[in-house]
Design a protein around this motif. Structure first.
Motif, PDB file in Angstrom:
ATOM      1  N   LYS A 116      21.124   3.772  20.318  1.00 14.20           N
ATOM      2  CA  LYS A 116      20.660   4.829  21.218  1.00 14.20           C
ATOM      3  C   LYS A 116      19.255   4.527  21.719  1.00 14.20           C
ATOM      4  N   ILE A 117      18.414   3.985  20.835  1.00 14.01           N
ATOM      5  CA  ILE A 117      17.052   3.601  21.244  1.00 14.01           C
ATOM      6  C   ILE A 117      17.110   2.542  22.331  1.00 14.01           C
ATOM      7  N   LYS A 118      17.977   1.539  22.169  1.00 14.64           N
ATOM      8  CA  LYS A 118      18.108   0.480  23.184  1.00 14.64           C
ATOM      9  C   LYS A 118      18.552   1.071  24.522  1.00 14.64           C
ATOM     10  N   LEU A 119      19.540   1.951  24.464  1.00 11.16           N
ATOM     11  CA  LEU A 119      20.056   2.557  25.684  1.00 11.16           C
ATOM     12  C   LEU A 119      18.972   3.389  26.372  1.00 11.16           C
ATOM     13  N   LEU A 120      18.261   4.191  25.622  1.00 10.40           N
ATOM     14  CA  LEU A 120      17.210   5.026  26.206  1.00 10.40           C
ATOM     15  C   LEU A 120      16.047   4.174  26.729  1.00 10.40           C
ATOM     16  N   SER A 121      15.750   3.075  26.059  1.00 13.17           N
ATOM     17  CA  SER A 121      14.695   2.179  26.546  1.00 13.17           C
ATOM     18  C   SER A 121      15.087   1.563  27.887  1.00 13.17           C
ATOM     19  N   LYS A 122      16.366   1.163  28.019  1.00 13.90           N
ATOM     20  CA  LYS A 122      16.838   0.600  29.297  1.00 13.90           C
ATOM     21  C   LYS A 122      16.769   1.660  30.394  1.00 13.90           C
ATOM     22  N   GLU A 123      17.189   2.887  30.051  1.00 12.40           N
ATOM     23  CA  GLU A 123      17.155   3.969  31.034  1.00 12.40           C
ATOM     24  C   GLU A 123      15.712   4.250  31.466  1.00 12.40           C
ATOM     25  N   LEU A 124      14.780   4.243  30.525  1.00 17.48           N
ATOM     26  CA  LEU A 124      13.374   4.464  30.837  1.00 17.48           C
ATOM     27  C   LEU A 124      12.862   3.370  31.767  1.00 17.48           C
ATOM     28  N   SER A 125      13.244   2.136  31.493  1.00 18.10           N
ATOM     29  CA  SER A 125      12.802   1.017  32.320  1.00 18.10           C
ATOM     30  C   SER A 125      13.331   1.167  33.758  1.00 18.10           C
ATOM     31  N   VAL A 126      14.600   1.551  33.897  1.00 20.40           N
ATOM     32  CA  VAL A 126      15.187   1.733  35.234  1.00 20.40           C
ATOM     33  C   VAL A 126      14.471   2.864  35.966  1.00 20.40           C
ATOM     34  N   LEU A 127      14.228   3.972  35.268  1.00 26.64           N
ATOM     35  CA  LEU A 127      13.557   5.102  35.910  1.00 26.64           C
ATOM     36  C   LEU A 127      12.121   4.751  36.307  1.00 26.64           C
ATOM     37  N   LYS A 128      11.432   3.976  35.485  1.00 26.75           N
ATOM     38  CA  LYS A 128      10.074   3.537  35.843  1.00 26.75           C
ATOM     39  C   LYS A 128      10.107   2.692  37.112  1.00 26.75           C
ATOM     40  N   ASP A 129      11.070   1.761  37.148  1.00 22.16           N
ATOM     41  CA  ASP A 129      11.188   0.896  38.332  1.00 22.16           C
ATOM     42  C   ASP A 129      11.458   1.733  39.593  1.00 22.16           C
ATOM     43  N   LEU A 130      12.352   2.728  39.481  1.00 23.05           N
ATOM     44  CA  LEU A 130      12.653   3.591  40.630  1.00 23.05           C
ATOM     45  C   LEU A 130      11.412   4.366  41.061  1.00 23.05           C
ATOM     46  N   PHE A 131      10.697   4.892  40.099  1.00 17.10           N
ATOM     47  CA  PHE A 131       9.487   5.663  40.407  1.00 17.10           C
ATOM     48  C   PHE A 131       8.455   4.788  41.110  1.00 17.10           C
TER      49      PHE A 131
END
Length: 160
Positions: A116-131
């Motif tokens: 779950k940590i890996k998945l949330l870290s990937k999601e955070l990275s994608v959202l940062k890139d979008l922002f």
């Protein structure tokens, strides 16, 4: 005041404990009642003074004479002891199995949480890139204000 005189009589029983009976002869005094004859005061002491530091042992700590191995009492005690040992070993095994099961459950939970940590870290990275991409696009679309006065207005009021 005078001290009472004492004479000690010692007897020993089959448990290895001596009973010392002190005969107390009290001298008559004006404040105490008249004592007619000796009084016996029992005291328990070990038969062997070196045993237990000179202290009497409680009945639960005294050694029992060894039972005959062919006797019914011995057989029953052995049977009860064997059952108690068996129960103790079963409890110990059950406790070890429960502990191992708990360890396995915690390992599985840890693996799920790490995934779950890996998945949330990937999601955070994608959202940062979008922002960051959105913020960059906004910065490119905004024109800096002109330094020579006010910016020209598209709706002019000259002829109206």
């Amino acid at each position: 005041m005078s001290r009472p005189s004492q004479a000690k009589v010692s007897t020993s029983d089959h448990t290895g404990v001596s009973v010392i009976q002190s005969q107390v002869h009290a001298a008559p005094s004006s404040s105490s009642p008249q004592v007619s004859g000796p009084q016996l005061v029992p005291q328990l002491v070990p038969a062997d003074p070196s045993a237990a530091g000179g202290k009497a042992l409680p009945p639960s700590k005294m050694k029992k004479p060894p039972a005959d191995k062919d006797s019914e009492e011995y057989r029953q005690r052995r049977e009860r002891n064997n059952l108690a040992v068996k129960k103790s070993r079963m409890r110990s095994k059950q406790k070890a199995m429960d502990t191992q099961q708990r360890v396995n459950e915690l390992k599985e939970e840890n693996e799920r949480l790490e995934a779950k940590i890996k998945l949330l870290s990937k999601e955070l990275s994608v959202l940062k890139d979008l922002f960051l991409e959105h913020a960059h696009n906004l910065a490119d679309n905004v024109q800096p204000p002109a330094a020579d006065g006010p910016a020209p207005n598209s709706s002019s009021t000259n002829g109206q």
